[in-house]
Design a protein around this motif. Structure first.
Motif, PDB file in Angstrom:
ATOM      1  N   GLY A  67       1.003  -1.253  -0.052  1.00 19.52           N
ATOM      2  CA  GLY A  67       0.117   0.032  -0.204  1.00 19.52           C
ATOM      3  C   GLY A  67       0.804   1.337   0.023  1.00 19.52           C
ATOM      4  N   ALA A  68       1.972   1.218   0.409  1.00 21.17           N
ATOM      5  CA  ALA A  68       3.053   2.276   0.564  1.00 21.17           C
ATOM      6  C   ALA A  68       3.668   2.554  -0.641  1.00 21.17           C
ATOM      7  CB  ALA A  68       4.070   2.211   1.619  1.00 21.17           C
ATOM      8  N   ASP A  69       3.431   1.309  -1.740  1.00 21.42           N
ATOM      9  CA  ASP A  69       4.256   1.509  -2.945  1.00 21.42           C
ATOM     10  C   ASP A  69       3.114   0.971  -3.824  1.00 21.42           C
ATOM     11  OD1 ASP A  69       6.236   2.088  -4.930  1.00 21.42           O
ATOM     12  OD2 ASP A  69       7.195   0.271  -4.591  1.00 21.42           O
ATOM     13  N   PRO A  70       2.041   1.391  -4.151  1.00 22.12           N
ATOM     14  CA  PRO A  70       1.108   0.630  -5.279  1.00 22.12           C
ATOM     15  C   PRO A  70       1.619   0.439  -6.676  1.00 22.12           C
ATOM     16  CG  PRO A  70       0.354   2.850  -4.633  1.00 22.12           C
ATOM     17  CD  PRO A  70       1.533   2.573  -3.817  1.00 22.12           C
ATOM     18  N   ALA A  74      17.120  -3.413   3.937  1.00 21.55           N
ATOM     19  CA  ALA A  74      15.917  -4.071   4.339  1.00 21.55           C
ATOM     20  C   ALA A  74      15.630  -2.960   5.483  1.00 21.55           C
ATOM     21  CB  ALA A  74      16.200  -5.245   5.407  1.00 21.55           C
ATOM     22  N   ALA A  75      16.231  -2.463   6.519  1.00 17.90           N
ATOM     23  CA  ALA A  75      15.912  -1.490   7.280  1.00 17.90           C
ATOM     24  C   ALA A  75      15.210  -0.117   6.606  1.00 17.90           C
ATOM     25  CB  ALA A  75      17.025  -1.003   8.271  1.00 17.90           C
ATOM     26  N   ILE A  76      15.705   0.021   5.495  1.00 13.74           N
ATOM     27  CA  ILE A  76      14.993   1.380   4.467  1.00 13.74           C
ATOM     28  C   ILE A  76      13.806   1.102   4.131  1.00 13.74           C
ATOM     29  CG2 ILE A  76      15.304   3.199   2.859  1.00 13.74           C
ATOM     30  CD1 ILE A  76      18.239   3.078   3.665  1.00 13.74           C
ATOM     31  N   THR A  77      13.793  -0.239   3.339  1.00 11.97           N
ATOM     32  CA  THR A  77      12.583  -0.500   2.493  1.00 11.97           C
ATOM     33  C   THR A  77      11.502  -1.258   3.059  1.00 11.97           C
ATOM     34  OG1 THR A  77      13.892  -2.521   1.505  1.00 11.97           O
ATOM     35  CG2 THR A  77      14.312  -0.894   0.269  1.00 11.97           C
ATOM     36  N   HIS A  78      11.711  -1.970   4.173  1.00 14.81           N
ATOM     37  CA  HIS A  78      10.911  -2.595   4.689  1.00 14.81           C
ATOM     38  C   HIS A  78      10.485  -2.143   5.888  1.00 14.81           C
ATOM     39  CE1 HIS A  78       8.941  -6.039   6.983  1.00 14.81           C
ATOM     40  NE2 HIS A  78       9.126  -6.896   5.868  1.00 14.81           N
ATOM     41  N   THR A  79      11.266  -1.703   6.927  1.00 15.57           N
ATOM     42  CA  THR A  79      10.929  -1.040   8.202  1.00 15.57           C
ATOM     43  C   THR A  79      10.571   0.445   7.926  1.00 15.57           C
ATOM     44  OG1 THR A  79      12.585  -2.432   9.359  1.00 15.57           O
ATOM     45  CG2 THR A  79      11.679  -0.657  10.519  1.00 15.57           C
ATOM     46  N   LEU A  80      11.404   1.171   7.431  1.00 15.20           N
ATOM     47  CA  LEU A  80      11.274   2.820   7.321  1.00 15.20           C
ATOM     48  C   LEU A  80      10.011   2.966   6.364  1.00 15.20           C
ATOM     49  CD1 LEU A  80      11.953   5.654   8.071  1.00 15.20           C
ATOM     50  CD2 LEU A  80      13.605   5.514   6.532  1.00 15.20           C
ATOM     51  N   LEU A  81      10.223   2.622   4.929  1.00 14.31           N
ATOM     52  CA  LEU A  81       9.514   2.894   3.811  1.00 14.31           C
ATOM     53  C   LEU A  81       8.155   2.079   3.650  1.00 14.31           C
ATOM     54  CD1 LEU A  81      11.965   4.094   1.107  1.00 14.31           C
ATOM     55  CD2 LEU A  81      10.806   5.406   2.809  1.00 14.31           C
ATOM     56  N   GLU A  82       8.305   0.688   4.194  1.00 16.74           N
ATOM     57  CA  GLU A  82       7.286  -0.387   4.083  1.00 16.74           C
ATOM     58  C   GLU A  82       6.711  -0.477   2.701  1.00 16.74           C
ATOM     59  OE1 GLU A  82       4.351   1.087   6.582  1.00 16.74           O
ATOM     60  OE2 GLU A  82       5.128   0.599   8.551  1.00 16.74           O
ATOM     61  N   VAL A  83       7.854  -0.669   1.769  1.00 19.01           N
ATOM     62  CA  VAL A  83       7.444  -0.793   0.372  1.00 19.01           C
ATOM     63  C   VAL A  83       7.592  -2.161  -0.203  1.00 19.01           C
ATOM     64  CG1 VAL A  83       8.195   1.463  -0.479  1.00 19.01           C
ATOM     65  CG2 VAL A  83       9.931  -0.148  -0.404  1.00 19.01           C
ATOM     66  N   VAL A  84       8.239  -2.998   0.868  1.00 17.13           N
ATOM     67  CA  VAL A  84       8.245  -4.548   0.679  1.00 17.13           C
ATOM     68  C   VAL A  84       7.851  -4.899   1.943  1.00 17.13           C
ATOM     69  CG1 VAL A  84      10.217  -4.656  -1.100  1.00 17.13           C
ATOM     70  CG2 VAL A  84      10.598  -4.882   1.538  1.00 17.13           C
ATOM     71  N   THR A  85       7.424  -6.323   1.810  1.00 17.50           N
ATOM     72  CA  THR A  85       6.582  -6.968   3.190  1.00 17.50           C
ATOM     73  C   THR A  85       7.497  -8.396   3.163  1.00 17.50           C
ATOM     74  OG1 THR A  85       4.853  -8.163   1.522  1.00 17.50           O
ATOM     75  CG2 THR A  85       4.472  -5.802   2.432  1.00 17.50           C
ATOM     76  N   GLY A  86       6.878  -9.352   3.600  1.00 21.00           N
ATOM     77  CA  GLY A  86       7.574 -10.514   4.112  1.00 21.00           C
ATOM     78  C   GLY A  86       8.222 -10.592   5.244  1.00 21.00           C
ATOM     79  N   ASP A  87       8.817 -11.719   5.375  1.00 22.63           N
ATOM     80  CA  ASP A  87       9.949 -11.736   6.494  1.00 22.63           C
ATOM     81  C   ASP A  87      11.164 -10.852   6.279  1.00 22.63           C
ATOM     82  OD1 ASP A  87      10.827 -13.453   8.905  1.00 22.63           O
ATOM     83  OD2 ASP A  87      12.633 -13.455   7.642  1.00 22.63           O
ATOM     84  N   TRP A  88      11.308 -10.200   7.372  1.00 25.14           N
ATOM     85  CA  TRP A  88      12.477  -9.029   7.465  1.00 25.14           C
ATOM     86  C   TRP A  88      13.765  -9.589   7.131  1.00 25.14           C
ATOM     87  CZ3 TRP A  88      16.874  -7.339   9.163  1.00 25.14           C
ATOM     88  CH2 TRP A  88      17.099  -5.946   9.053  1.00 25.14           C
ATOM     89  N   TRP A  89      13.964 -10.716   7.844  1.00 28.00           N
ATOM     90  CA  TRP A  89      15.274 -11.350   7.613  1.00 28.00           C
ATOM     91  C   TRP A  89      15.628 -11.963   5.949  1.00 28.00           C
ATOM     92  CZ3 TRP A  89      19.279 -10.113  10.582  1.00 28.00           C
ATOM     93  CH2 TRP A  89      19.028  -9.721  11.809  1.00 28.00           C
ATOM     94  N   ALA A  90      14.528 -12.628   5.701  1.00 37.11           N
ATOM     95  CA  ALA A  90      14.543 -12.972   4.177  1.00 37.11           C
ATOM     96  C   ALA A  90      14.552 -11.807   3.295  1.00 37.11           C
ATOM     97  CB  ALA A  90      13.112 -13.807   3.907  1.00 37.11           C
ATOM     98  N   VAL A  91      14.087 -10.977   3.508  1.00 37.77           N
ATOM     99  CA  VAL A  91      14.091  -9.514   2.541  1.00 37.77           C
ATOM    100  C   VAL A  91      15.726  -9.202   2.606  1.00 37.77           C
ATOM    101  CG1 VAL A  91      13.654  -7.213   2.179  1.00 37.77           C
ATOM    102  CG2 VAL A  91      12.011  -8.840   2.472  1.00 37.77           C
ATOM    103  N   ALA A  92      16.349  -8.949   4.047  1.00 38.88           N
ATOM    104  CA  ALA A  92      17.609  -8.732   4.173  1.00 38.88           C
ATOM    105  C   ALA A  92      18.528  -9.506   3.557  1.00 38.88           C
ATOM    106  CB  ALA A  92      18.044  -8.426   5.526  1.00 38.88           C
ATOM    107  N   ALA A  93      18.335 -10.988   3.509  1.00 44.01           N
ATOM    108  CA  ALA A  93      19.274 -11.879   3.002  1.00 44.01           C
ATOM    109  C   ALA A  93      19.166 -11.726   1.340  1.00 44.01           C
ATOM    110  CB  ALA A  93      18.632 -13.169   3.177  1.00 44.01           C
ATOM    111  N   VAL A  94      17.783 -11.509   0.607  1.00 45.94           N
ATOM    112  CA  VAL A  94      17.850 -11.201  -0.803  1.00 45.94           C
ATOM    113  C   VAL A  94      18.781 -10.022  -1.039  1.00 45.94           C
ATOM    114  CG1 VAL A  94      16.712 -10.645  -2.587  1.00 45.94           C
ATOM    115  CG2 VAL A  94      15.736 -12.270  -1.074  1.00 45.94           C
ATOM    116  N   PHE A  95      18.565  -9.005  -0.341  1.00 51.39           N
ATOM    117  CA  PHE A  95      19.264  -7.643  -0.802  1.00 51.39           C
ATOM    118  C   PHE A  95      20.880  -8.087  -0.651  1.00 51.39           C
ATOM    119  CE2 PHE A  95      15.481  -4.927   0.477  1.00 51.39           C
ATOM    120  CZ  PHE A  95      15.398  -4.572  -0.856  1.00 51.39           C
ATOM    121  N   GLY A  96      21.359  -8.810   0.402  1.00 47.92           N
ATOM    122  CA  GLY A  96      22.576  -9.142   0.692  1.00 47.92           C
ATOM    123  C   GLY A  96      23.130  -9.867  -0.154  1.00 47.92           C
ATOM    124  N   LEU A  97      22.461 -10.885  -0.785  1.00 48.53           N
ATOM    125  CA  LEU A  97      22.728 -11.561  -1.716  1.00 48.53           C
ATOM    126  C   LEU A  97      22.938 -11.145  -3.245  1.00 48.53           C
ATOM    127  CD1 LEU A  97      23.762 -14.599  -2.682  1.00 48.53           C
ATOM    128  CD2 LEU A  97      21.008 -15.194  -3.130  1.00 48.53           C
TER     129      LEU A  97
END
Length: 335
Positions: free
Chosen positions: A139-142, A191-214
């Motif tokens: 909803g934050a990034d339709p 992940a802190a910016i896109t998931h926590t701060l902006l909320e433009v991605v959802t799902g498990d936080w650590w999984a999102v961080a792992a995708v960004f890191g990989l």
């Protein structure tokens, strides 16, 4: 240290001639896919009674080569296909008119395209279309603009990491540790910016961080690996591949099937495109269709790190390439 072999006049001429070539390549790399955006065998489902499906397929196939039709027995089966990322959407033919299932989380651009296409056909046929967004975007990034915008910074971060490791003279295990550590930090920050701060991605936080890191590791290791094997030429080649080829052909802002061939296919073989696809799967689809892009990113990361280790080993074996010799050269001030 001796100066450049070319005289100043020729160096000026080389710069004047080279810069327009680089600009032309960059403009072509970014503008060509954007100017030729259109569906090309875009996976789309149809469901319902055979007679109704035949009419829907006939209308869809009027745009030759635009859609790859998948047939399903009913709406529930078509909905499952959308949620599994087998298709971008599905048209369900019913007695009360057609129903369009979309997934704006997979691609807001494709969802809008399907709505426009079905609305136009329904207006001609005089039947209203019910649109159901099965897997909506955040909803934050339709429109998916923020998610798409994250691809370029990650690519730049990976290129910068690979360049820094190379230019700082890190080799072998030290270089691999630096690349891995920087990628992990990048994943946490992203992940802190896109998931926590902006909320433009959802799902498990650590999984999102792992995708960004990989994703960052795949780019950084790829660039550093080429530099370890080819020297400064490899550094430039790696950066050009990731930036001029990987970023515009990633398909994150639309979809790989919306890009001209073979850009969409090539983009999924490179870290920016694979990273964008994996992020969508992990963030919105509970990991559906994540295997392919995850293997692509892992392959780039492992091959890059392997090349870094191999390059370090080869340099140590070369005459004058021992760590002690390197320290001696770096400690002596230039004349």
């Amino acid at each position: 240290m001796s100066g450049p072999s070319l005289p100043p006049g020729r160096r000026v001429a080389a710069v004047v001639a080279l810069v327009p070539v680089l600009v032309a390549l960059a403009l072509w790399a970014f503008a060509w896919p954007a100017a030729r955006t259109a569906p090309r065998e875009l996976p789309l489902g149809v469901a319902g009674a055979p007679a109704a499906i035949a009419q829907v397929e006939q209308r869809l196939t009027q745009r030759e080569g635009a859609f790859e039709i998948h047939r399903y027995a009913d709406e529930a089966e078509a909905r499952d296909a959308v949620e599994d990322r087998t298709v971008y959407g599905a048209v369900v033919a019913g007695d009360r008119g057609p129903k369009l299932l979309t997934a704006s989380a997979a691609s807001p651009a494709v969802a809008q395209l399907l709505r426009q296409a079905m609305t136009g056909q329904a207006s001609a046929a005089g039947a209203p279309v019910q649109v159901v967004d099965v897997v909506p975007a955040s909803g934050a990034d339709p429109r998916g603009a923020a998610l798409s915008a994250s691809v370029l910074p990650l690519a730049l971060a990976g290129i910068a990491t690979g360049a820094a490791v190379t230019l700082l003279g890190l080799r072998g295990v030290r270089a691999a540790v630096a690349l891995t550590g920087a990628a992990a930090s990048t994943g946490l920050v992203a992940a802190a910016i896109t998931h926590t701060l902006l909320e433009v991605v959802t799902g498990d936080w650590w999984a999102v961080a792992a995708v960004f890191g990989l994703s960052a590791l795949a780019v950084g290791a790829g660039v550093a690996g080429l530099a370890a094997l080819l020297g400064r030429a490899g550094l430039g080649l790696g950066g050009a591949v990731m930036m001029l080829l990987g970023n515009p052909s990633s398909g994150v802002s639309s979809a790989p099937e919306m890009l001209p061939r073979p850009a969409g296919m090539i983009g999924q073989w490179l870290p920016p495109g694979a990273g964008g696809s994996l992020l969508r799967s992990v963030s919105f689809f509970d990991g559906a269709a994540a295997t392919g892009p995850a293997l692509t990113l892992t392959g780039w990361a492992l091959l890059g790190l392997g090349a870094v280790l191999l390059g370090g080993a080869l340099r140590r074996r070369a005459p004058g390439g021992s760590p002690a010799a390197d320290r001696t050269r770096t400690s002596v001030p230039a004349a």
